[in-house]
Design a protein around this motif. Structure first.
Motif, PDB file in Angstrom:
ATOM      1  N   ILE A 139      66.196   9.245  31.029  1.00 27.58           N
ATOM      2  CA  ILE A 139      65.402   9.471  32.235  1.00 27.58           C
ATOM      3  C   ILE A 139      63.989   8.933  32.048  1.00 27.58           C
ATOM      4  CG2 ILE A 139      64.412  11.230  33.760  1.00 27.58           C
ATOM      5  CD1 ILE A 139      66.946  12.913  33.193  1.00 27.58           C
ATOM      6  N   ALA A 140      63.425   9.133  30.847  1.00 18.00           N
ATOM      7  CA  ALA A 140      62.085   8.593  30.571  1.00 18.00           C
ATOM      8  C   ALA A 140      62.095   7.069  30.674  1.00 18.00           C
ATOM      9  CB  ALA A 140      61.609   9.036  29.190  1.00 18.00           C
ATOM     10  N   ARG A 141      63.133   6.439  30.157  1.00 18.68           N
ATOM     11  CA  ARG A 141      63.255   4.980  30.240  1.00 18.68           C
ATOM     12  C   ARG A 141      63.333   4.538  31.704  1.00 18.68           C
ATOM     13  NH1 ARG A 141      67.663   4.458  27.327  1.00 18.68           N
ATOM     14  NH2 ARG A 141      66.485   4.534  25.390  1.00 18.68           N
ATOM     15  N   LEU A 142      64.098   5.271  32.506  1.00 17.58           N
ATOM     16  CA  LEU A 142      64.219   4.957  33.923  1.00 17.58           C
ATOM     17  C   LEU A 142      62.865   5.065  34.630  1.00 17.58           C
ATOM     18  CD1 LEU A 142      66.098   4.329  36.310  1.00 17.58           C
ATOM     19  CD2 LEU A 142      66.380   6.784  36.588  1.00 17.58           C
ATOM     20  N   ILE A 143      62.114   6.112  34.315  1.00 21.98           N
ATOM     21  CA  ILE A 143      60.776   6.276  34.893  1.00 21.98           C
ATOM     22  C   ILE A 143      59.896   5.084  34.517  1.00 21.98           C
ATOM     23  CG2 ILE A 143      58.634   7.620  34.740  1.00 21.98           C
ATOM     24  CD1 ILE A 143      60.407  10.125  34.448  1.00 21.98           C
ATOM     25  N   MET A 144      59.935   4.703  33.242  1.00 22.30           N
ATOM     26  CA  MET A 144      59.116   3.577  32.776  1.00 22.30           C
ATOM     27  C   MET A 144      59.440   2.307  33.559  1.00 22.30           C
ATOM     28  SD  MET A 144      57.196   4.591  30.094  1.00 22.30           S
ATOM     29  CE  MET A 144      56.849   3.136  29.161  1.00 22.30           C
ATOM     30  N   ILE A 145      60.714   2.066  33.790  1.00 21.07           N
ATOM     31  CA  ILE A 145      61.138   0.846  34.483  1.00 21.07           C
ATOM     32  C   ILE A 145      60.794   0.913  35.970  1.00 21.07           C
ATOM     33  CG2 ILE A 145      63.161  -0.490  35.198  1.00 21.07           C
ATOM     34  CD1 ILE A 145      64.403   0.334  32.434  1.00 21.07           C
ATOM     35  N   LYS A 146      61.116   2.030  36.609  1.00 20.50           N
ATOM     36  CA  LYS A 146      60.940   2.138  38.060  1.00 20.50           C
ATOM     37  C   LYS A 146      59.482   2.047  38.498  1.00 20.50           C
ATOM     38  CE  LYS A 146      65.018   2.548  39.812  1.00 20.50           C
ATOM     39  NZ  LYS A 146      65.525   1.622  40.810  1.00 20.50           N
ATOM     40  N   VAL A 147      58.579   2.652  37.733  1.00 19.35           N
ATOM     41  CA  VAL A 147      57.167   2.635  38.139  1.00 19.35           C
ATOM     42  C   VAL A 147      56.345   1.633  37.335  1.00 19.35           C
ATOM     43  CG1 VAL A 147      57.215   4.969  39.054  1.00 19.35           C
ATOM     44  CG2 VAL A 147      56.556   4.604  36.696  1.00 19.35           C
ATOM     45  N   ASN A 148      57.043   0.820  36.534  1.00 20.50           N
ATOM     46  CA  ASN A 148      56.401  -0.260  35.791  1.00 20.50           C
ATOM     47  C   ASN A 148      55.261   0.246  34.894  1.00 20.50           C
ATOM     48  OD1 ASN A 148      56.281  -2.908  35.021  1.00 20.50           O
ATOM     49  ND2 ASN A 148      54.893  -3.515  36.670  1.00 20.50           N
ATOM     50  N   LEU A 149      55.530   1.308  34.122  1.00 26.52           N
ATOM     51  CA  LEU A 149      54.523   1.858  33.217  1.00 26.52           C
ATOM     52  C   LEU A 149      54.392   0.991  31.971  1.00 26.52           C
ATOM     53  CD1 LEU A 149      55.242   5.690  33.254  1.00 26.52           C
ATOM     54  CD2 LEU A 149      53.364   4.485  34.327  1.00 26.52           C
ATOM     55  N   LEU A 150      53.214   0.998  31.404  1.00 29.65           N
ATOM     56  CA  LEU A 150      52.971   0.268  30.166  1.00 29.65           C
ATOM     57  C   LEU A 150      53.577   1.032  28.994  1.00 29.65           C
ATOM     58  CD1 LEU A 150      49.273  -0.732  30.836  1.00 29.65           C
ATOM     59  CD2 LEU A 150      51.313  -2.140  31.144  1.00 29.65           C
ATOM     60  N   GLU A 151      53.883   0.299  27.916  1.00 30.36           N
ATOM     61  CA  GLU A 151      54.575   0.892  26.762  1.00 30.36           C
ATOM     62  C   GLU A 151      53.844   2.083  26.156  1.00 30.36           C
ATOM     63  OE1 GLU A 151      56.148  -1.317  23.363  1.00 30.36           O
ATOM     64  OE2 GLU A 151      56.611  -2.894  24.813  1.00 30.36           O
ATOM     65  N   TYR A 152      52.519   2.044  26.135  1.00 29.95           N
ATOM     66  CA  TYR A 152      51.781   3.116  25.480  1.00 29.95           C
ATOM     67  C   TYR A 152      51.903   4.450  26.225  1.00 29.95           C
ATOM     68  CZ  TYR A 152      47.822   2.855  28.743  1.00 29.95           C
ATOM     69  OH  TYR A 152      47.032   2.903  29.849  1.00 29.95           O
ATOM     70  N   LEU A 153      52.480   4.443  27.421  1.00 27.71           N
ATOM     71  CA  LEU A 153      52.670   5.678  28.186  1.00 27.71           C
ATOM     72  C   LEU A 153      54.052   6.300  27.982  1.00 27.71           C
ATOM     73  CD1 LEU A 153      50.882   4.586  31.456  1.00 27.71           C
ATOM     74  CD2 LEU A 153      50.052   6.217  29.769  1.00 27.71           C
ATOM     75  N   TRP A 154      54.801   5.811  26.975  1.00 27.64           N
ATOM     76  CA  TRP A 154      56.137   6.323  26.702  1.00 27.64           C
ATOM     77  C   TRP A 154      56.122   7.840  26.459  1.00 27.64           C
ATOM     78  CZ3 TRP A 154      61.074   5.440  27.161  1.00 27.64           C
ATOM     79  CH2 TRP A 154      61.980   6.127  26.359  1.00 27.64           C
ATOM     80  N   ASP A 155      55.172   8.320  25.654  1.00 28.92           N
ATOM     81  CA  ASP A 155      55.091   9.760  25.371  1.00 28.92           C
ATOM     82  C   ASP A 155      54.890  10.566  26.648  1.00 28.92           C
ATOM     83  OD1 ASP A 155      55.355   9.216  22.705  1.00 28.92           O
ATOM     84  OD2 ASP A 155      53.232   9.423  22.246  1.00 28.92           O
ATOM     85  N   GLU A 156      54.060  10.055  27.538  1.00 31.02           N
ATOM     86  CA  GLU A 156      53.798  10.762  28.783  1.00 31.02           C
ATOM     87  C   GLU A 156      55.056  10.814  29.661  1.00 31.02           C
ATOM     88  OE1 GLU A 156      51.022  12.449  29.215  1.00 31.02           O
ATOM     89  OE2 GLU A 156      50.411  11.697  27.271  1.00 31.02           O
ATOM     90  N   ALA A 157      55.822   9.736  29.688  1.00 32.09           N
ATOM     91  CA  ALA A 157      57.056   9.725  30.469  1.00 32.09           C
ATOM     92  C   ALA A 157      58.030  10.772  29.927  1.00 32.09           C
ATOM     93  CB  ALA A 157      57.691   8.329  30.436  1.00 32.09           C
ATOM     94  N   CYS A 158      58.123  10.890  28.596  1.00 32.21           N
ATOM     95  CA  CYS A 158      58.997  11.902  27.993  1.00 32.21           C
ATOM     96  C   CYS A 158      58.520  13.310  28.321  1.00 32.21           C
ATOM     97  CB  CYS A 158      59.069  11.710  26.487  1.00 32.21           C
ATOM     98  SG  CYS A 158      59.974  10.229  26.002  1.00 32.21           S
ATOM     99  N   LYS A 159      57.212  13.532  28.327  1.00 32.08           N
ATOM    100  CA  LYS A 159      56.677  14.849  28.669  1.00 32.08           C
ATOM    101  C   LYS A 159      56.997  15.210  30.119  1.00 32.08           C
ATOM    102  CE  LYS A 159      52.786  14.623  25.500  1.00 32.08           C
ATOM    103  NZ  LYS A 159      51.316  14.491  25.410  1.00 32.08           N
TER     104      LYS A 159
END
Length: 71
Positions: A48-68
């Motif tokens: 789900i975190a990976r999906l969020i990263m892709i859908k909203v085009n987040l930068l890699e350094y925000l991976w921890d925030e997506a998991c939270k």
């Protein structure tokens, strides 16, 4: 839920868990039947975190925030 292996520094984990009011559950070390559920849940969280990263085009350094956010 964590396995009963000693690689995670159990004393530190217990101290922290008590401090923040978390009940830690232990299972028999290295038993695949008991590890199945936590591994599955971990995979779902990461997916789900990976999906969020892709859908909203987040930068890699925000991976921890997506998991939270997922948790």
């Amino acid at each position: 839920m964590i396995n009963g292996g000693k690689e995670f520094g159990i004393k530190e984990l217990n101290d922290y868990a008590k401090l923040v009011g978390i009940n830690v559950l232990y299972m028999v070390p290295y038993t695949s039947k008991q590890n199945k559920t936590p591994k599955c849940i971990g995979g779902i969280i990461l997916g789900i975190a990976r999906l969020i990263m892709i859908k909203v085009n987040l930068l890699e350094y925000l991976w921890d925030e997506a998991c939270k956010i997922v948790i």
